[in-house]
Enzyme design. Structure first.
Site, short mmCIF file in Angstrom:
data_model
loop_
_atom_site.label_atom_id
_atom_site.label_comp_id
_atom_site.label_asym_id
_atom_site.label_seq_id
_atom_site.Cartn_x
_atom_site.Cartn_y
_atom_site.Cartn_z
N LYS A 1 0.81 -1.22 0.00
CA LYS A 1 0.00 0.00 0.00
C LYS A 1 0.85 1.28 0.00
O LYS A 1 0.45 2.28 -0.60
CB LYS A 1 -0.96 0.01 1.20
CG LYS A 1 -2.08 -1.02 1.06
CD LYS A 1 -3.08 -0.87 2.18
CE LYS A 1 -4.10 -1.99 2.11
NZ LYS A 1 -5.17 -1.85 3.12
N ASP B 1 -10.22 2.46 2.44
CA ASP B 1 -10.34 1.68 3.68
C ASP B 1 -11.15 2.42 4.75
O ASP B 1 -11.98 1.83 5.43
CB ASP B 1 -8.95 1.35 4.25
CG ASP B 1 -8.24 0.29 3.44
OD1 ASP B 1 -8.92 -0.56 2.84
OD2 ASP B 1 -6.99 0.31 3.41
#
Ligand code: ATR
Length: 271
Positions: free
Chosen positions: A66, A103
């Protein structure tokens, strides 16, 4: 011809994302093909370039890439820039790569599904790594009364709190001298992966309060078991967050918002 997408992780074999996106595609009638792919640990950038060259439209990014995805993106949403992590890449026709992080929105939407509205709540966030960083801004934008970050390494929690101070009442420190009880405790540590429990003092969760583990699996995590024993009114795992972040990625790519409740039920039944 379907438009192609993928989730990139290492390991990635157990990813639920292909199943989730297949359900979204069927439900919305979008011509989308989505697969799980595993770049070498030192080969993320080249792997993404190859996907672009092969005409994929975008990808999701999971552990441990990420941060690399963040660095590689040529454009970032404001939230992703601050999070320092990207889980959604969109490949533009002119070669640019737009990065987003869904997220935090996923977590907030899943909490809302269960009627847990952050405004006015006292929230304890466990962990000060990438998982916490990714959700802090969306959580604070919901205006909780207080958000405290606890971490084994207290300095990291204090630094993280400082970095997000502009978004609301956020503080950070260690696991001792916590000023509880809290209405909601969110576990964003990597402890559950190792079958561990963060060192939580007794009485830290309000009687009838909520506990949320960002991890999920067929069995409850040690943190979920702890919450059950310590009087939680509601104990949740992170499968709903996974489905919601996927829905937000799907929306970014396709401009269509899938319905998530039925998808979550299907994915849960397969755990
Ligand atoms: P990432 O950035 O990918 O989330 P990370 O930076 O290693 O990964 O962060 C993992 C988080 O889980 C950290 O907050 C870590 O605490 P430290 O910063 O003190 O290392 C936390 N963590 C990992 N294992 C833990 C455990 N067994 N108990 C409590 N916290 C744990």
């Amino acid at each position: 011809m379907s438009d192609r997408y993928a989730v990139l992780g290492n390991p990635v074999k157990h990813s639920r994302s292909p199943a989730i996106h297949a359900l979204f595609a069927r439900q919305t009638g979008q011509a989308v093909r989505y697969e799980a792919l595993m770049p070498a640990l030192d080969g993320f950038g080249a792997f993404v370039a190859d996907l672009q060259a092969r005409g994929l439209r975008g990808c999701n990014v999971t552990l441990p890439f990420k941060q690399e995805a963040w660095a590689l993106a040529t454009g970032l949403s404001e939230h992703a820039r601050r999070a320092g992590a990207v889980n959604t890449l969109s490949f533009q026709p002119d070669g640019r790569i737009q990065g987003a992080n869904t997220d935090g929105v996923g977590l907030v939407r899943d909490l809302q599904r269960f009627g847990i509205a952050p405004p006015g709540l006292r929230i304890l966030l466990l962990g000060a790594g990438g998982a916490s960083r990714g959700v802090l801004q969306p959580l604070l934008e919901q205006a909780p009364e207080q958000l405290h970050i606890a971490n084994r390494t207290p300095e990291k929690a204090r630094e993280l709190a400082q970095a997000f101070a502009a978004f609301g009442a956020v503080s950070g420190g260690g696991y001792t001298a916590l000023d509880g009880p809290f209405d909601l405790i969110i576990n964003a540590t990597a402890a559950s992966i190792a079958g561990d429990l963060p060192p939580l003092p007794a009485g830290i969760l309000l009687e009838g309060g909520s506990a949320y583990d960002m991890m999920y699996g067929a069995e409850p995590t040690p943190f979920m078991d702890w919450a059950q024993v310590h009087g939680a009114g509601r104990v949740l795992d992170g499968l709903g967050m996974l489905v919601e972040q996927a829905a937000e990625s799907f929306y970014i790519w396709r401009g269509v918002r899938p319905e998530t409740t039925s998808v979550l039920e299907t994915v849960r039944s397969r755990l």
